[in-house]
Scaffold this active site. Structure first.
Site, PDB file in Angstrom:
ATOM      1  N   GLU A  53      45.277  37.652  22.517  1.00 39.54           N
ATOM      2  CA  GLU A  53      44.876  39.075  22.566  1.00 39.54           C
ATOM      3  C   GLU A  53      45.754  39.912  21.630  1.00 39.54           C
ATOM      4  O   GLU A  53      46.230  41.000  21.991  1.00 39.54           O
ATOM      5  CB  GLU A  53      45.001  39.609  24.002  1.00 39.54           C
ATOM      6  CG  GLU A  53      44.299  38.734  25.029  1.00 39.54           C
ATOM      7  CD  GLU A  53      44.334  39.292  26.439  1.00 39.54           C
ATOM      8  OE1 GLU A  53      43.256  39.645  26.931  1.00 39.54           O
ATOM      9  OE2 GLU A  53      45.415  39.376  27.022  1.00 39.54           O
ATOM     10  N   CYS A  79      41.467  44.660  33.839  1.00 44.47           N
ATOM     11  CA  CYS A  79      42.347  45.729  33.371  1.00 44.47           C
ATOM     12  C   CYS A  79      41.574  46.899  32.749  1.00 44.47           C
ATOM     13  O   CYS A  79      41.980  48.056  32.887  1.00 44.47           O
ATOM     14  CB  CYS A  79      43.350  45.183  32.358  1.00 44.47           C
ATOM     15  SG  CYS A  79      42.613  44.182  31.051  1.00 44.47           S
TER      16      CYS A  79
HETATM   17  O1  FUB Z   1      48.301  41.515  31.361  1.00 47.22           O
HETATM   18  C1  FUB Z   1      47.619  42.647  31.890  1.00 47.22           C
HETATM   19  C2  FUB Z   1      46.401  42.947  31.062  1.00 47.22           C
HETATM   20  O2  FUB Z   1      45.506  41.839  31.088  1.00 47.22           O
HETATM   21  C3  FUB Z   1      46.655  43.160  29.587  1.00 47.22           C
HETATM   22  O3  FUB Z   1      47.034  44.457  29.274  1.00 47.22           O
HETATM   23  C4  FUB Z   1      45.349  42.799  28.996  1.00 47.22           C
HETATM   24  O4  FUB Z   1      45.406  42.559  27.625  1.00 47.22           O
HETATM   25  C5  FUB Z   1      44.973  41.578  29.795  1.00 47.22           C
HETATM   26  O5  FUB Z   1      45.576  40.448  29.287  1.00 47.22           O
HETATM   27 ZN    ZN Z   2      41.979  45.636  29.299  1.00 49.61          ZN
END
Ligand code: FUB
Ligand code: ZN
Length: 578
Positions: free
Chosen positions: A287, A381
């Protein structure tokens, strides 16, 4: 701080964003339901001793509850209702019940890991959840006056300050957000321990604390200290949340060295690592931000949360510096890479926001855009992050300084600051005329109106203007007219962006446009744009909640944010030229 934010209720908006906010308001009760179905609330009940069972969901499950609580608070400020207050109080009471006597709180650790705290901080998200709790608490006390969540937040922050710091345990969470949360808390409590802990967590990164935790330190924004970094790298949401917290810290401490470093990082990000949509983070792998100019369109990650974090960072930079480029970036992110993350109905979300969706795209996972927008995700999230951002959007519209008011984003509505009151009339983003009337002012007031960098040929009061802030002296009864040209523009990328060589993106005003299959017989994958063809804009109240459509020859383009509201059909932003 060059500029100061306005207070709760000082800005009221209508028009385009109010439509999106109303849709969002309808999603907030659904959010409560989804937190129930996904087990987040049950985790808290188990931690509180009100239920039996095992914790379910990701380690950061509590954070979704807190982001949702924050959304409820902002929404209450926008449109108060007993129903919102009731939901807020019920869930806040549950959070308070789950908190340990010494202030610790993380239901997943308390239940799944039998209260074994901070044993795996790079992954456990214990500070991350605390950060979201603190942000929700600050919003709650500001928007509703309720102090119940603030009491929980202060107890938790005090526990953290007792546990971590220079002369205490040296450790940081793998996922930033606690930094900006603690600065926000400090602004409410005035307790220097909260600011000092924010400083410690920000400065402790980049010294190898997270080596050996299964990822390169880059992933955790831990390769170099934030004040030495020259770009953004690693996991995109982590990187921009950390930068936002560092910007808060720089403003609070008057730390110009840190602010300069953040300026450099932001510039490098916008020049080399940001999509035309404002999307951030080009790699599905971890990511993450890619290398400079590594901006694939179909495999773009551009997580909705990353655009939100980008807005939060840019807003803090804007307040600290007064530089219009940050407001330009906010506009690009909000109208495009953020807004694509939520359906027009307000109830379904994209986690990933690509700039191209191919025919027969394979849905390779829960987050894949090939599913279309979804009501919730295994890792949820983004949805509550969208909810809190839309509900609190008024906060990004205007600010003040000793000489007057600054308008950063344009929406019809009213802006009040002390004795000064403005009414803004505009059909933005469809129409570029913005009329600002001074309804009340104790004397001459300086109005600073942002002329976006894209608005070549703009005028203020009939005189050529911009880019940047145009300052106008006005008194009660005056009307200032800003005209932003809404000609359709074609944009080419930097030549190093191999992924879109030979293509253009079409923009109009603050909006990036996209070709969607629903408007074409030819497969979107095969479309070309004839740059010589006349470009025509037409407002279509009947289409996609009311949008201005752009046609160029055989091509019909709709705003990117509105794609996938007619099914997850093929779409592309960058279009090869004939
Ligand atoms: O790790 C918490 C959240 O989940 C992150 O901000 C997102 O990118 C996802 O991985
Ligand atoms: Zn998110």
């Amino acid at each position: 701080m060059a500029l100061r934010p306005l207070g709760i209720g000082d800005v009221r908006i209508g028009g385009f964003w109010a439509d999106r906010q109303r849709a969002n308001a309808s999603a907030i009760p659904l959010g409560r339901q989804r937190l129930e179905e996904a087990g987040n609330l049950q985790n808290l009940r188990i931690a509180a001793g009100q239920a039996d069972g095992e914790a379910i969901g990701p380690v950061f499950a509590d954070s979704d509850v807190y982001k949702w609580l924050e959304a409820v608070a902002w929404e209450y400020a926008r449109e108060p209702s007993d129903a919102l207050l009731e939901m807020q109080r019920e869930v806040t009471a549950l959070v308070a019940a789950a908190q340990s006597d010494d202030g610790y709180l993380n239901s997943v650790v308390q239940v799944r890991h039998r209260d074994q705290r901070y044993t795996d901080l790079p992954w456990s998200h214990e500070h991350y959840c605390a950060g979201h709790l603190v942000q929700a608490a600050v919003a709650q006390v500001r928007c509703t006056g309720d102090t119940a969540l603030l009491d929980v937040a202060v107890k938790l922050a005090d526990h953290l300050a007792d546990t971590f710091g220079e002369d205490r345990r040296h450790d940081v969470d793998g996922h930033p957000v606690i930094e900006m949360a603690l600065v926000e808390l400090y602004r409410v409590t005035g307790d220097p321990r909260h600011l000092e802990l924010a400083r410690y967590f920000t400065e402790a990164r980049g010294h190898g604390l997270m080596a050996g935790y299964g990822q390169e330190p880059t992933y955790f924004s831990d390769r170099v200290p934030v004040r030495e970094a020259t770009t953004v790298e690693g996991h995109a949401v982590r990187a921009v949340y950390l930068a936002a917290g560092a910007a808060d810290l720089a403003a609070e401490l008057g730390d110009d060295g840190l602010l300069d470093a953040l300026r450099t990082q932001f510039d490098h990000m916008t020049a080399t690592k940001m999509y035309v949509t404002g999307g951030l983070g080009s790699r599905w792998d971890r990511e993450a931000f890619g290398d400079p100019y590594e901006l694939p369109t179909d495999r773009a990650y551009a997580e909705t949360c990353a655009a939100i974090g980008g807005v939060q960072w840019a807003w803090r930079m804007l307040l600290a510096t007064g530089d219009a480029r940050y407001a330009d970036a906010i506009e690009r992110m909000l109208f495009n890479g953020f807004l694509s993350g939520v359906s027009l109905a307000g109830t379904e979300y994209f986690y990933v926001n690509p700039l191209q969706h191919r025919s027969d795209a394979h849905a390779d996972g829960n987050r894949s855009p090939a599913h279309g927008r979804r009501g919730w995700f295994d890792c949820a999230c983004c949805p509550p992050n969208v909810m809190r951002t839309l509900a609190g959007l008024e906060g990004y519209i205007a600010s003040r300084d000793d000489s007057g008011l600054q308008l950063h984003q344009y929406a019809p509505g009213t802006v009040t600051a002390g004795d000064t009151a403005l009414t803004v009339e505009t059909g933005y983003p469809w129409d570029g005329l913005v009329r600002v009337r001074v309804d009340a002012a104790p004397g001459p007031v300086t109005l600073s109106l942002r002329v976006p960098a894209w608005a070549e040929g703009a005028t203020v009061g009939g005189a050529p203007a911009g880019p940047g802030y145009v300052r106008v002296q006005a008194a009660a009864g005056d009307v200032v007219e800003l005209r932003l040209p809404m000609e359709v523009r074609t944009t080419t990328a930097h030549p190093r962006v191999d992924a879109v060589r030979g293509c253009v993106a079409v923009e109009r005003g603050p909006l990036v446009y996209a070709a969607e299959q629903a408007d074409h017989d030819t497969p979107v994958d095969d479309l070309r744009i004839d740059l010589g063809a006349p470009r025509v804009s037409e407002h279509r109240p009947d289409l996609l909640g009311g949008v201005t459509v752009v046609t160029a020859g055989e091509l019909t383009l709709v705003p990117y944010y509105a794609w996938a509201n007619r099914g997850p059909a093929p779409m592309r932003v960058w279009i090869p030229t004939t």
